[in-house]
Design a protein around this motif. Structure first.
Motif, PDB file in Angstrom:
ATOM      1  N   ALA A 140       0.957  -1.676   0.002  1.00 58.74           N
ATOM      2  CA  ALA A 140       0.329  -0.142  -0.217  1.00 58.74           C
ATOM      3  C   ALA A 140       1.034   1.055   0.196  1.00 58.74           C
ATOM      4  N   GLN A 141       1.971   1.095   0.665  1.00 61.38           N
ATOM      5  CA  GLN A 141       2.815   2.584   1.255  1.00 61.38           C
ATOM      6  C   GLN A 141       3.859   2.103  -0.557  1.00 61.38           C
ATOM      7  N   GLU A 142       4.334   1.246  -1.248  1.00 59.43           N
ATOM      8  CA  GLU A 142       4.672   1.509  -2.585  1.00 59.43           C
ATOM      9  C   GLU A 142       4.181   2.548  -3.478  1.00 59.43           C
ATOM     10  N   LYS A 143       3.158   2.491  -3.056  1.00 59.29           N
ATOM     11  CA  LYS A 143       2.197   3.440  -4.426  1.00 59.29           C
ATOM     12  C   LYS A 143       2.720   5.084  -4.270  1.00 59.29           C
ATOM     13  N   LEU A 144       3.159   5.239  -3.259  1.00 60.74           N
ATOM     14  CA  LEU A 144       3.383   6.684  -2.332  1.00 60.74           C
ATOM     15  C   LEU A 144       4.236   7.053  -2.678  1.00 60.74           C
ATOM     16  N   ILE A 145       5.512   6.147  -3.521  1.00 56.40           N
ATOM     17  CA  ILE A 145       7.242   6.655  -4.026  1.00 56.40           C
ATOM     18  C   ILE A 145       6.400   7.320  -5.393  1.00 56.40           C
ATOM     19  N   ASP A 146       7.377   8.401  -5.083  1.00 54.61           N
ATOM     20  CA  ASP A 146       7.551   9.648  -6.104  1.00 54.61           C
ATOM     21  C   ASP A 146       9.499  10.336  -5.922  1.00 54.61           C
ATOM     22  N   PHE A 147       9.460  10.567  -7.177  1.00 54.13           N
ATOM     23  CA  PHE A 147      11.119  11.729  -6.952  1.00 54.13           C
ATOM     24  C   PHE A 147      11.416  11.500  -8.590  1.00 54.13           C
ATOM     25  N   GLU A 148      11.931  12.469  -7.973  1.00 58.89           N
ATOM     26  CA  GLU A 148      12.541  12.804  -9.783  1.00 58.89           C
ATOM     27  C   GLU A 148      13.964  13.429  -9.635  1.00 58.89           C
ATOM     28  N   VAL A 149      14.691  13.026 -11.491  1.00 56.43           N
ATOM     29  CA  VAL A 149      15.937  12.927 -11.317  1.00 56.43           C
ATOM     30  C   VAL A 149      16.874  13.966 -11.982  1.00 56.43           C
ATOM     31  N   GLU A 150      17.644  13.528 -11.954  1.00 57.36           N
ATOM     32  CA  GLU A 150      18.776  15.110 -12.572  1.00 57.36           C
ATOM     33  C   GLU A 150      19.932  14.209 -12.881  1.00 57.36           C
ATOM     34  N   GLU A 151      20.304  14.137 -14.085  1.00 60.52           N
ATOM     35  CA  GLU A 151      21.105  13.277 -14.418  1.00 60.52           C
ATOM     36  C   GLU A 151      22.312  13.991 -15.097  1.00 60.52           C
ATOM     37  N   VAL A 152      23.887  13.582 -15.239  1.00 64.36           N
ATOM     38  CA  VAL A 152      24.106  13.817 -15.972  1.00 64.36           C
ATOM     39  C   VAL A 152      25.184  13.127 -15.920  1.00 64.36           C
ATOM     40  N   GLY A 153      26.241  13.063 -17.180  1.00 56.89           N
ATOM     41  CA  GLY A 153      27.197  11.606 -17.712  1.00 56.89           C
ATOM     42  C   GLY A 153      28.762  12.616 -18.546  1.00 56.89           C
ATOM     43  N   TYR A 154      29.621  11.990 -17.813  1.00 60.77           N
ATOM     44  CA  TYR A 154      30.517  12.369 -18.546  1.00 60.77           C
ATOM     45  C   TYR A 154      32.290  11.859 -18.934  1.00 60.77           C
ATOM     46  N   ALA A 155      32.887  11.741 -20.021  1.00 59.27           N
ATOM     47  CA  ALA A 155      34.527  11.576 -20.183  1.00 59.27           C
ATOM     48  C   ALA A 155      35.471  11.972 -19.736  1.00 59.27           C
ATOM     49  N   TRP A 156      36.292  11.370 -19.146  1.00 56.95           N
ATOM     50  CA  TRP A 156      37.769  12.956 -19.054  1.00 56.95           C
ATOM     51  C   TRP A 156      38.975  11.852 -18.957  1.00 56.95           C
ATOM     52  N   THR A 157      39.803  12.480 -19.295  1.00 63.03           N
ATOM     53  CA  THR A 157      41.444  11.672 -18.641  1.00 63.03           C
ATOM     54  C   THR A 157      42.040  12.058 -17.604  1.00 63.03           C
ATOM     55  N   GLU A 158      42.778  11.439 -16.764  1.00 59.77           N
ATOM     56  CA  GLU A 158      43.444  11.953 -15.798  1.00 59.77           C
ATOM     57  C   GLU A 158      44.175  13.224 -16.526  1.00 59.77           C
ATOM     58  N   ALA A 159      45.338  13.888 -15.711  1.00 57.85           N
ATOM     59  CA  ALA A 159      46.525  14.557 -15.935  1.00 57.85           C
ATOM     60  C   ALA A 159      47.321  13.158 -16.259  1.00 57.85           C
ATOM     61  N   GLU A 160      48.740  13.525 -17.042  1.00 61.73           N
ATOM     62  CA  GLU A 160      49.732  12.982 -17.162  1.00 61.73           C
ATOM     63  C   GLU A 160      50.384  12.132 -16.010  1.00 61.73           C
ATOM     64  N   ILE A 166      44.608   8.320 -16.872  1.00 62.82           N
ATOM     65  CA  ILE A 166      43.732   7.474 -16.935  1.00 62.82           C
ATOM     66  C   ILE A 166      42.736   7.954 -17.677  1.00 62.82           C
ATOM     67  N   SER A 167      41.822   7.533 -18.293  1.00 61.55           N
ATOM     68  CA  SER A 167      40.409   7.456 -18.935  1.00 61.55           C
ATOM     69  C   SER A 167      39.903   6.740 -17.894  1.00 61.55           C
ATOM     70  N   TYR A 168      37.914   8.048 -17.838  1.00 61.98           N
ATOM     71  CA  TYR A 168      36.721   7.416 -17.016  1.00 61.98           C
ATOM     72  C   TYR A 168      35.904   7.804 -18.025  1.00 61.98           C
ATOM     73  N   TYR A 169      34.813   7.028 -17.780  1.00 59.11           N
ATOM     74  CA  TYR A 169      33.064   7.857 -17.566  1.00 59.11           C
ATOM     75  C   TYR A 169      33.103   7.884 -16.102  1.00 59.11           C
ATOM     76  N   SER A 170      31.844   9.145 -16.210  1.00 62.18           N
ATOM     77  CA  SER A 170      31.283   9.279 -14.854  1.00 62.18           C
ATOM     78  C   SER A 170      29.804   9.703 -15.281  1.00 62.18           C
ATOM     79  N   TYR A 171      29.362   9.118 -13.720  1.00 60.74           N
ATOM     80  CA  TYR A 171      27.632   9.619 -13.985  1.00 60.74           C
ATOM     81  C   TYR A 171      27.569   9.988 -12.252  1.00 60.74           C
ATOM     82  N   TYR A 172      26.544  11.028 -12.315  1.00 59.03           N
ATOM     83  CA  TYR A 172      26.399  11.904 -11.151  1.00 59.03           C
ATOM     84  C   TYR A 172      24.454  12.372 -11.341  1.00 59.03           C
TER      85      TYR A 172
END
Length: 206
Positions: free
Chosen positions: A85-105, A110-116
């Motif tokens: 019964a209480q599960e029906k009360l679940i509601d949420f909003e998501v703001e997401e962004v992703g990156y691809a980057w490489t560390e300094a030498e 090392i290169s990474y994908y990252s997600y926030y």
């Protein structure tokens, strides 16, 4: 002789007409068929029973919404009913962004994908963030990578109206990150069965 017969004949015809008149009167005064009245009464009873059943169900559901899921004294059947019964009360909003980057030498190069993601609990109950995979996509729509490191959530339990920061990293190659486009995750939020208290904190002064 003809005159004598005419009197009885007139009397006989009069009696027959009177009898017919009585028959018509009796037919018109017979009680009407009451099947329509009975059906109307039954329909009204059915409607009243339906209203009563709906009211009972609403009362029961409202009671389940107020059940404390952290109460260990309730039976398993009641706990499951309350959770559903209480599960029906679940509601949420998501703001997401992703990156691809490489560390300094100097840091290893090392290169990474990252997600926030910033998740806001817009429902009526506290929810908990559970591990879920994040998918990183290339510009042509193909899958670049799927996270294997899981996700981190701060905090894991989100009270009503509060927010949580989610993040994860996934190793990549320097060539691959040039084609990176975006990342997304299927948010896996469920009712929290833990107490969550927000603490007031202050940055330390130096």
């Amino acid at each position: 002789m003809k005159k004598c017969l005419l009197g009885p004949l007139v009397l006989t015809v009069s009696l027959l007409l009177a009898a017919c008149g009585n028959d018509k009167y009796q037919t018109s005064t017979e009680p009407a068929d009451d099947s329509d009245s009975t059906e109307a009464v039954n329909n009204q009873s059915d409607k009243e029973e339906l209203v009563t059943e709906n009211t009972d169900e609403e009362v029961e559901e409202n009671e389940l919404l107020n059940v404390d899921l952290t109460d260990e004294s309730i039976c398993e059947e009641e706990w499951i009913a309350a959770y559903n019964a209480q599960e029906k009360l679940i509601d949420f909003e998501v703001e997401e962004v992703g990156y691809a980057w490489t560390e300094a030498e100097s840091s290893g190069g090392i290169s990474y994908y990252s997600y926030y993601a910033l998740v806001t609990n817009t429902g009526k109950k506290a929810v908990q963030v559970y591990p879920n995979a994040v998918t990183f996509y290339n510009k042509d729509g193909s899958v670049a990578a799927v996270s294997k490191m899981g996700i981190c959530a701060y905090p894991e339990v989100i009270n009503e109206g509060e927010k949580s920061l989610i993040r994860t990293y996934e190793p990549a190659t320097a060539d691959a990150i040039e084609n990176f486009d975006y990342a997304e995750a299927d948010a896996n939020l469920q009712l929290s069965v833990f107490d969550s208290t927000k603490l007031d904190t202050e940055s330390p002064t130096i």
